[in-house]
Design a protein around this motif. Structure first.
Motif, PDB file in Angstrom:
ATOM      1  N   SER A 285       0.983  -1.090   0.043  1.00  0.00           N
ATOM      2  CA  SER A 285      -0.039  -0.133   0.038  1.00  0.00           C
ATOM      3  C   SER A 285       0.898   1.142   0.226  1.00  0.00           C
ATOM      4  N   PHE A 286       1.729   1.382   0.744  1.00  0.00           N
ATOM      5  CA  PHE A 286       2.922   2.446   0.914  1.00  0.00           C
ATOM      6  C   PHE A 286       3.395   2.536  -0.310  1.00  0.00           C
ATOM      7  N   ALA A 287       4.146   1.296  -0.711  1.00  0.00           N
ATOM      8  CA  ALA A 287       4.948   1.373  -1.867  1.00  0.00           C
ATOM      9  C   ALA A 287       4.051   1.831  -3.225  1.00  0.00           C
ATOM     10  N   SER A 288       2.789   1.472  -3.262  1.00  0.00           N
ATOM     11  CA  SER A 288       1.760   2.063  -4.409  1.00  0.00           C
ATOM     12  C   SER A 288       1.697   3.566  -4.425  1.00  0.00           C
ATOM     13  N   VAL A 289       1.592   4.094  -3.396  1.00  0.00           N
ATOM     14  CA  VAL A 289       1.598   5.643  -3.008  1.00  0.00           C
ATOM     15  C   VAL A 289       2.795   6.256  -3.441  1.00  0.00           C
ATOM     16  N   LEU A 290       3.823   5.474  -3.063  1.00  0.00           N
ATOM     17  CA  LEU A 290       5.165   6.031  -3.615  1.00  0.00           C
ATOM     18  C   LEU A 290       5.580   5.905  -4.962  1.00  0.00           C
ATOM     19  N   ASN A 291       5.265   4.807  -5.406  1.00  0.00           N
ATOM     20  CA  ASN A 291       5.222   4.618  -7.007  1.00  0.00           C
ATOM     21  C   ASN A 291       4.355   5.672  -7.726  1.00  0.00           C
ATOM     22  N   ALA A 292       3.202   5.982  -7.272  1.00  0.00           N
ATOM     23  CA  ALA A 292       2.249   6.998  -7.659  1.00  0.00           C
ATOM     24  C   ALA A 292       2.815   8.343  -7.749  1.00  0.00           C
ATOM     25  N   SER A 293       3.479   8.455  -6.612  1.00  0.00           N
ATOM     26  CA  SER A 293       4.168   9.925  -6.341  1.00  0.00           C
ATOM     27  C   SER A 293       5.348  10.138  -7.167  1.00  0.00           C
ATOM     28  N   VAL A 294       6.303   9.246  -7.513  1.00  0.00           N
ATOM     29  CA  VAL A 294       7.326   9.333  -8.200  1.00  0.00           C
ATOM     30  C   VAL A 294       6.921   9.321  -9.830  1.00  0.00           C
ATOM     31  N   TRP A 295       5.755   8.718 -10.242  1.00  0.00           N
ATOM     32  CA  TRP A 295       5.403   8.733 -11.496  1.00  0.00           C
ATOM     33  C   TRP A 295       4.946  10.251 -11.673  1.00  0.00           C
ATOM     34  N   TYR A 296       4.063  10.876 -10.870  1.00  0.00           N
ATOM     35  CA  TYR A 296       3.531  12.154 -10.865  1.00  0.00           C
ATOM     36  C   TYR A 296       4.642  13.274 -10.855  1.00  0.00           C
ATOM     37  N   LEU A 297       5.686  12.984 -10.131  1.00  0.00           N
ATOM     38  CA  LEU A 297       6.762  14.020 -10.028  1.00  0.00           C
ATOM     39  C   LEU A 297       7.674  13.917 -11.160  1.00  0.00           C
ATOM     40  N   ASN A 298       7.587  12.867 -11.830  1.00  0.00           N
ATOM     41  CA  ASN A 298       8.749  12.734 -13.094  1.00  0.00           C
ATOM     42  C   ASN A 298       8.257  12.422 -14.443  1.00  0.00           C
ATOM     43  N   HIS A 299       6.696  12.945 -14.611  1.00  0.00           N
ATOM     44  CA  HIS A 299       5.917  12.546 -15.631  1.00  0.00           C
ATOM     45  C   HIS A 299       5.689  14.022 -16.159  1.00  0.00           C
TER      46      HIS A 299
END
Length: 156
Positions: free
Chosen positions: A142-156
């Protein structure tokens, strides 16, 4: 089969999956990942290895608890769900770190999260202990999913 050998194989399977995916991605973890913009809650890289090792061990123990139960359709489905989530787990690291496909990795981790829930539900029907050992895994993913989404958003 010998009980201890079965336990070792059950623990070894998720550890091997994690080890292979780590081996395939370690270079990009060290070279590509540090250059990304990450959210403030991104833990240090040194946290991931120990956390995943513990989670893989718990997965293996849980798998063993399911395997030792008498044959049934529920047990068969539990094993299938375990293997599906393990496959999704394996591919996430490769999609994210090896191929830098953070958006596709996000889809993978959401599917992983859903299959962990399905696995836990089915495990409860076979072994409550096995199911309960999976809660830390669900919390971490669950935490990793939020982290993945954040990294995608911040670098997209």
């Amino acid at each position: 089969m010998n009980k201890w050998l079965t336990i070792l194989l059950c623990i070894g399977l998720p550890l091997a999956v994690g080890g292979v995916s780590a081996y395939v991605t370690i270079q990009n973890v060290q070279s590509w990942y540090p250059g990304l913009v990450k959210p403030f809650f991104n833990p240090p890289n040194t946290v991931f290895g120990p956390v995943w090792t513990v989670l893989y061990i718990l997965m293996g123990i849980s798998f063993y608890l399911v395997l030792r139960k008498p044959s049934s359709e529920k047990k068969k489905h539990a094993i299938i769900l375990f293997l599906i989530q393990l496959l999704l787990n394996f591919w996430w690291s490769i999609l994210f770190f090896r191929f830098h496909l953070t958006g596709i990795a996000l889809v993978d981790i959401v599917l992983l999260w859903l299959f962990i829930i399905l696995m836990i539900r089915r495990f409860y029907q076979v072994s409550g202990k096995a199911a309960n050992l999976q809660w830390p895994y669900l919390a971490w993913v669950s935490f990793a999913s939020v982290l993945n989404a954040s990294v995608w958003y911040l670098n997209h």
